[in-house]
Design a protein around this motif. Structure first.
Motif, PDB file in Angstrom:
ATOM      1  N   GLY A 592      37.182  59.117  32.743  1.00  0.00           N
ATOM      2  CA  GLY A 592      36.295  60.207  32.330  1.00  0.00           C
ATOM      3  C   GLY A 592      36.679  61.532  32.924  1.00  0.00           C
ATOM      4  O   GLY A 592      36.023  62.557  32.676  1.00  0.00           O
ATOM      5  N   LEU A 593      37.759  61.558  33.718  1.00  0.00           N
ATOM      6  CA  LEU A 593      38.151  62.789  34.399  1.00  0.00           C
ATOM      7  C   LEU A 593      38.606  63.864  33.415  1.00  0.00           C
ATOM      8  O   LEU A 593      38.460  65.061  33.691  1.00  0.00           O
ATOM      9  CB  LEU A 593      39.273  62.474  35.395  1.00  0.00           C
ATOM     10  CG  LEU A 593      39.742  63.608  36.303  1.00  0.00           C
ATOM     11  CD1 LEU A 593      38.597  64.162  37.128  1.00  0.00           C
ATOM     12  CD2 LEU A 593      40.877  63.129  37.208  1.00  0.00           C
ATOM     13  N   GLY A 594      39.157  63.463  32.260  1.00  0.00           N
ATOM     14  CA  GLY A 594      39.629  64.448  31.292  1.00  0.00           C
ATOM     15  C   GLY A 594      38.518  65.377  30.837  1.00  0.00           C
ATOM     16  O   GLY A 594      38.688  66.602  30.805  1.00  0.00           O
ATOM     17  N   ARG A 595      37.363  64.818  30.495  1.00  0.00           N
ATOM     18  CA  ARG A 595      36.245  65.664  30.063  1.00  0.00           C
ATOM     19  C   ARG A 595      35.702  66.495  31.222  1.00  0.00           C
ATOM     20  O   ARG A 595      35.190  67.592  31.011  1.00  0.00           O
ATOM     21  CB  ARG A 595      35.145  64.804  29.448  1.00  0.00           C
ATOM     22  CG  ARG A 595      35.437  64.377  28.014  1.00  0.00           C
ATOM     23  CD  ARG A 595      34.185  63.904  27.301  1.00  0.00           C
ATOM     24  NE  ARG A 595      34.443  63.638  25.897  1.00  0.00           N
ATOM     25  CZ  ARG A 595      34.847  62.468  25.405  1.00  0.00           C
ATOM     26  NH1 ARG A 595      35.021  61.465  26.240  1.00  0.00           N
ATOM     27  NH2 ARG A 595      35.068  62.291  24.124  1.00  0.00           N
ATOM     28  N   VAL A 596      35.777  65.963  32.438  1.00  0.00           N
ATOM     29  CA  VAL A 596      35.346  66.746  33.604  1.00  0.00           C
ATOM     30  C   VAL A 596      36.205  67.995  33.743  1.00  0.00           C
ATOM     31  O   VAL A 596      35.689  69.100  33.972  1.00  0.00           O
ATOM     32  CB  VAL A 596      35.431  65.879  34.881  1.00  0.00           C
ATOM     33  CG1 VAL A 596      35.232  66.742  36.128  1.00  0.00           C
ATOM     34  CG2 VAL A 596      34.386  64.772  34.850  1.00  0.00           C
ATOM     35  N   VAL A 597      37.518  67.842  33.574  1.00  0.00           N
ATOM     36  CA  VAL A 597      38.415  69.000  33.673  1.00  0.00           C
ATOM     37  C   VAL A 597      38.162  69.976  32.527  1.00  0.00           C
ATOM     38  O   VAL A 597      38.170  71.194  32.713  1.00  0.00           O
ATOM     39  CB  VAL A 597      39.883  68.540  33.701  1.00  0.00           C
ATOM     40  CG1 VAL A 597      40.827  69.737  33.652  1.00  0.00           C
ATOM     41  CG2 VAL A 597      40.157  67.714  34.958  1.00  0.00           C
ATOM     42  N   LEU A 598      37.925  69.445  31.317  1.00  0.00           N
ATOM     43  CA  LEU A 598      37.592  70.326  30.196  1.00  0.00           C
ATOM     44  C   LEU A 598      36.293  71.087  30.466  1.00  0.00           C
ATOM     45  O   LEU A 598      36.170  72.272  30.113  1.00  0.00           O
ATOM     46  CB  LEU A 598      37.458  69.509  28.908  1.00  0.00           C
ATOM     47  CG  LEU A 598      38.747  68.910  28.343  1.00  0.00           C
ATOM     48  CD1 LEU A 598      38.436  68.025  27.145  1.00  0.00           C
ATOM     49  CD2 LEU A 598      39.726  70.008  27.942  1.00  0.00           C
ATOM     50  N   ALA A 599      35.338  70.429  31.101  1.00  0.00           N
ATOM     51  CA  ALA A 599      34.090  71.108  31.463  1.00  0.00           C
ATOM     52  C   ALA A 599      34.350  72.200  32.488  1.00  0.00           C
ATOM     53  O   ALA A 599      33.775  73.296  32.409  1.00  0.00           O
ATOM     54  CB  ALA A 599      33.082  70.090  32.001  1.00  0.00           C
ATOM     55  N   ALA A 600      35.220  71.913  33.451  1.00  0.00           N
ATOM     56  CA  ALA A 600      35.554  72.928  34.455  1.00  0.00           C
ATOM     57  C   ALA A 600      36.222  74.134  33.804  1.00  0.00           C
ATOM     58  O   ALA A 600      35.942  75.292  34.158  1.00  0.00           O
ATOM     59  CB  ALA A 600      36.470  72.319  35.513  1.00  0.00           C
ATOM     60  N   ALA A 601      37.107  73.892  32.832  1.00  0.00           N
ATOM     61  CA  ALA A 601      37.741  74.994  32.111  1.00  0.00           C
ATOM     62  C   ALA A 601      36.713  75.777  31.307  1.00  0.00           C
ATOM     63  O   ALA A 601      36.793  77.011  31.195  1.00  0.00           O
ATOM     64  CB  ALA A 601      38.843  74.455  31.196  1.00  0.00           C
ATOM     65  N   ALA A 602      35.732  75.074  30.736  1.00  0.00           N
ATOM     66  CA  ALA A 602      34.675  75.762  29.984  1.00  0.00           C
ATOM     67  C   ALA A 602      33.851  76.658  30.898  1.00  0.00           C
ATOM     68  O   ALA A 602      33.411  77.747  30.485  1.00  0.00           O
ATOM     69  CB  ALA A 602      33.775  74.736  29.302  1.00  0.00           C
ATOM     70  N   VAL A 603      33.613  76.245  32.123  1.00  0.00           N
ATOM     71  CA  VAL A 603      32.896  77.106  33.081  1.00  0.00           C
ATOM     72  C   VAL A 603      33.705  78.375  33.328  1.00  0.00           C
ATOM     73  O   VAL A 603      33.145  79.482  33.360  1.00  0.00           O
ATOM     74  CB  VAL A 603      32.651  76.355  34.401  1.00  0.00           C
ATOM     75  CG1 VAL A 603      32.100  77.310  35.468  1.00  0.00           C
ATOM     76  CG2 VAL A 603      31.667  75.213  34.189  1.00  0.00           C
ATOM     77  N   GLU A 604      35.016  78.250  33.488  1.00  0.00           N
ATOM     78  CA  GLU A 604      35.854  79.436  33.720  1.00  0.00           C
ATOM     79  C   GLU A 604      35.838  80.372  32.511  1.00  0.00           C
ATOM     80  O   GLU A 604      35.978  81.578  32.655  1.00  0.00           O
ATOM     81  CB  GLU A 604      37.296  79.006  34.035  1.00  0.00           C
ATOM     82  CG  GLU A 604      37.467  78.340  35.390  1.00  0.00           C
ATOM     83  CD  GLU A 604      37.395  79.326  36.547  1.00  0.00           C
ATOM     84  OE1 GLU A 604      36.696  80.351  36.442  1.00  0.00           O
ATOM     85  OE2 GLU A 604      38.042  79.083  37.566  1.00  0.00           O
ATOM     86  N   ARG A 605      35.663  79.784  31.316  1.00  0.00           N
ATOM     87  CA  ARG A 605      35.548  80.628  30.118  1.00  0.00           C
ATOM     88  C   ARG A 605      34.132  81.167  29.943  1.00  0.00           C
ATOM     89  O   ARG A 605      33.857  81.899  29.002  1.00  0.00           O
ATOM     90  CB  ARG A 605      35.913  79.815  28.865  1.00  0.00           C
ATOM     91  CG  ARG A 605      37.360  79.382  28.779  1.00  0.00           C
ATOM     92  CD  ARG A 605      37.695  78.978  27.351  1.00  0.00           C
ATOM     93  NE  ARG A 605      36.731  78.053  26.793  1.00  0.00           N
ATOM     94  CZ  ARG A 605      36.802  76.731  26.873  1.00  0.00           C
ATOM     95  NH1 ARG A 605      37.811  76.181  27.515  1.00  0.00           N
ATOM     96  NH2 ARG A 605      35.876  75.950  26.339  1.00  0.00           N
TER      97      ARG A 605
END
Length: 869
Positions: A592-605
């Protein structure tokens, strides 16, 4: 008198085959349809496509209704139809072509005299084929070869393909067969030149079953028919047998609703009409092979203890006695017949069934057929043998690849607690690890390790299995030293095992390196972690390593995120998700780490809604590991901070993550969250205090410290920390943008608006490349006037638009593209993928079209631009 080349001198239609026997007219006659025959419009409509494709294949099991379907369709055509029913006596090329030529003549298709007729039953001259191909297809003509599987030898298939390929466009060949013909079907499929109706399509639907039963004078609701269709598999002959049995029942409709194969008049009928009409040796064979999904003659001999299975099976297949030929010497019983036979076997000899399963398991194990070995070993209740088969084959890692995880877990869920071999203990530990029961797994792994040490080294396969589980346990407990030792032990053991066995299980090395990379990442050794993970992510061994590849990409994405490279992290996380989807892995198969990283990138955006949605959609990992737990807690904390919930962010960033060693990056980023929370609450002194407790010269730490000092009114101290030659130099874009904005804020505070404006423009340019918005939100209101003055970004008019993949590549096209990037030739790609060169060329054309390129190098370049490689 025949010439030596096999072509008779006298032209015209012969009255005998090459052996001198008269032609049997029944071979050329369309089979008659019984009064109860049901025409099914959907199949007739599909068959109509045969009129526009040169080749049609109707492929189904015995009793599936193939012949009657095609005969009924052919009888309604308003164009010439030639029918030839084949049988084993026509296997020789000369016999086959003599009968086909006679079929043409019988159905009124003129055959020129110079075509000739084969004079030799075993061969046919190429000249005859050439002349026949030149004549056929000038006018519309449909040729049906029924029961083609009976004569589908390679030589006949090659000759038939030659004639079909070189005939005119009016020729349409229809093959009615139980097995795939030995023709280059891939070429016809790639060209859209084949119409195919297969067993699944031939199966009756519930509505069709209702209509068929009505023709037998029986009425049944669609709901009741659905259950009947499920029991019979929609098999036409099975449904007719049910109808026959129901007609003899006082309440036919009730009988059909409650139909049970093992205890029904259908069972009685099949046992009486099929089983009991066979000789005793054949009955015994059929009952014994009923425990098998499929079987060959040697396996059947193993179960009977005799040596006559080959002849018996061939005879049963010829007689359509519910024995289906799967090709290459393998057979199976029709599911309905098999179910009845198994019930009969249990009634006659209940204690025989487990012994048959065990015999089958040993034979299949010697033959290298592991899945069936495990199935029959488990059915026999021989758990030490079954676990040993799994471990000795080096297949223990399949419990962690997502492809067979559930199946193997279910298979071993009933393992007897009395099974006490080292292999059985390893399987128990692996099963516990696969379902996330870390406490039980660790409790079981210790005794196995001690037992192997006390009783001697054991087999290399057992020790390698133990090393794999040790590496996974080390990953889940955050134990770097334990992981390094386990991987070293595994590498040493690999030299003791056959290379072909290791090559069969590429998931072993992939899993070991993924576990090692994860633990190295946890320990903060990013360079070594990247080395191990990149090796796994770059493998091209297909589905077996899909999950380790995806997890490695996820871990690499986290490394990029922690380094302040959100765009790169986002691409790798998306690639990881695509990898699992490509091979149909369950959503919760990975960490599930892939979606966690995508969420982190979404926070930066600054796309907070998307970040929340991604975290909510992140499945709980099958196995809880500290890297994923820390990544999720930190991303959740960053999201809460962005929403102004500082107290909740502090709580989210500090969950107890049990691990043998403390992770430096988890500690650092937890501290950064705490510092940001204190700053948000107007307490720069506390923010500075918590940062001072960390130490070191991390780029992110320097930026956070500079921000705290700037908030405390110390712009000079902040600028010293932000010196381009200092700690921030090694930071990624997200770090550098924040550092640049802090320098701009210091200039703004000092009244140097020109410098502030220049630095904001510089930060905006860097942020655009990474799609960063969050740093500007964090900067505060002072930056807004400067942002308003930044000219809008317009790409040059002559700039090429970014590449867009309009149509996604298929899985096989992606496989070809990967090998293309490795500079493999077309022939090498074909050999590596076990397909023909023509198939590779077809995939390459499709890849070029989808990537809008015309050459190999351009395809690889465009694929890299699109992050497909």
């Amino acid at each position: 008198m025949a010439e030596s080349d096999g072509i008779p001198r006298e032209p015209g239609a012969p009255h005998a085959d090459p052996l001198g026997d008269p032609f049997l007219r029944t071979r050329f006659a369309l089979p008659a349809r019984p009064a109860t025959f049901l025409r099914r419009a959907r199949l007739v409509h599909h068959l109509d496509q045969a009129l526009v494709t040169p080749l049609t294949m109707v492929n189904g099991a015995a009793g599936a209704g193939k012949t009657l379907l095609v005969a009924d369709w052919a009888a309604g055509l308003e164009r010439p139809v030639v029918w030839l029913t084949l049988d084993p006596s026509l296997r020789g090329p000369g016999m086959f072509w003599a009968h086909l030529l006679q079929a043409l003549r019988t159905h009124g298709v003129p055959v020129a005299g110079d075509v000739g007729t084969p004079a030799d039953a075993g061969r046919v001259h190429h000249t005859l084929l050439t002349r026949l191909a030149a004549q056929l297809g000038t006018d519309e003509l449909t040729v049906v070869l029924d029961e083609y599987d009976r004569v589908g030898t390679p030589e006949v298939a090659e000759q038939l393909e030659f004639v079909l390929h070189h005939a005119g466009p009016g020729l349409h060949l229809v093959l009615v067969t139980r097995t795939e013909p030995l023709l280059p079907l891939h070429r016809y499929r790639a060209a859209g030149a084949i119409t195919e109706i297969r067993n699944a399509e031939l199966a009756f639907t519930p509505e069709e079953a209702v209509a068929l039963l009505r023709r037998h004078g029986l009425r049944l609701s669609v709901q009741a028919a659905t259950a009947l269709v499920e029991r019979t598999g929609g098999w036409a002959a099975g449904l007719r047998l049910c109808a026959l049995a129901a007609q003899q029942h006082p309440d036919p409709e009730e009988y059909l609703k409650e139909f049970e194969a093992g205890h029904s008049t259908v069972a009685d009928f099949l046992l009486a009409e099929v089983l009991k009409r066979q000789p005793p040796a054949t009955q015994d064979l059929l009952l014994r092979v009923s425990v098998l999904d499929r079987f060959c003659a040697d396996l059947a001999n193993e179960l009977t203890g005799r040596g006559d299975a080959e002849a018996i099976l061939a005879g049963l297949h010829r007689e359509n006695a519910f024995v289906e030929d799967l090709g290459h010497g393998w057979y199976r019983l029709h599911p309905l017949f098999r179910e009845i036979l198994r019930a009969h076997l249990r009634e006659r000899s209940a204690d025989l069934e487990p012994r048959l399963h065990l015999r089958a398991a040993h034979w299949l194990g010697r033959s290298g057929q592991l899945p069936e070995t495990l199935t029959h070993g488990a059915a026999a209740g021989e758990w030490d043998f079954t676990a040993g088969a799994l471990v000795d084959d080096l297949a223990l890692g399949q419990l962690f690849t997502g492809l067979r995880t559930d199946h193997l877990a279910d298979l071993f869920s009933g393992m007897d607690p009395e099974a006490a071999s080292p292999a059985a203990e390893l399987v128990r530990v692996a099963r516990d690890l696969a379902r996330g029961d870390l406490d039980h797994a660790l409790a079981g792994l210790g005794p196995v390790r001690e037992r192997l040490a006390a009783e001697g080294p054991g087999t290399a396969a057992v020790r390698l299995g133990c090393a794999l589980l040790e590496a996974l346990a080390a990953r889940l407990t955050g134990s770097p030293q334990r992981a390094e030792e386990a991987v070293r032990a595994a590498r040493a053991l690999q030299h003791e095992l056959p290379a072909e066995l290791l090559d069969k299980h590429p998931e072993l090395s992939a899993l070991l390196l993924t576990h090692l990379g994860s633990v190295r990442l946890w320990a903060g050794d990013f360079d070594e972690a990247r080395t191990a993970l990149t090796t796994v992510a770059g493998t091209t061994t297909g589905a077996a390593t899909a999950l380790p590849r995806a997890e490695s990409l996820e871990l690499l994405a986290l490394i990029d995120h922690l380094a302040g490279r959100p765009a790169t992290a986002e691409r790798k996380a998306a690639a990881a998700l695509a990898e699992t989807e490509r091979f149909g892995l369950a959503d919760g198969a990975g960490s599930g780490l892939g979606r966690v990283v995508l969420a982190a990138a979404a926070v930066e955006r600054d796309d907070l809604a998307e970040a929340r949605a991604l975290l909510d959609r992140t499945p709980g990992p099958a196995v809880h590991d500290p890297v994923t737990a820390a990544g999720r807690s930190l991303t959740t904390a960053r999201l809460l901070l962005a929403r102004g919930r500082t107290r909740a962010a502090l709580e989210a960033a500090e969950p107890a993550v049990p691990a043998a060693v403390r992770s430096p990056w988890q500690h650092l980023h937890t501290t950064l969250v705490a510092s940001a929370a204190h700053l948000a609450e107007g307490r720069p002194d506390l923010a500075t205090k918590v940062l001072d407790q960390v130490g070191g010269e991390q780029p992110g730490l320097a930026v956070a410290a500079a921000r705290a000092r700037l908030a405390a009114g110390d712009p000079g101290g902040a600028l010293r920390l932000l010196d381009p030659g200092g700690p921030v130099r090694g930071g990624g874009p997200a770090v550098l943008v924040r550092a640049t904005l802090l320098r701009a804020q210091a200039a703004h505070t000092a009244g140097d608006t020109a410098t502030a404006r220049r630095l904001v423009v510089q930060a905006v340019a860097e942020a655009r490349r990474e799609r960063l918005r969050r740093p500007f939100r964090e900067a505060g209101p002072w930056v807004e006037p400067y942002l308003a003055a930044v000219p809008p970004h317009h790409p040059p008019a002559d700039a090429e638009p970014p590449p867009v993949l309009v149509e996604p590549l298929s899985g096989r096209e992606h496989d070809v593209l990967l090998r293309l990037a490795q500079m493999m030739s077309t022939e090498d790609i074909a050999a590596d993928l076990y397909v023909s060169v023509n198939t590779v060329k077809t995939h390459l054309k499709s890849v070029y079209r989808k990537l809008a390129v015309n050459r190999r190098n351009d395809a690889v370049r465009r694929a890299r631009e699109l992050d497909l490689l």
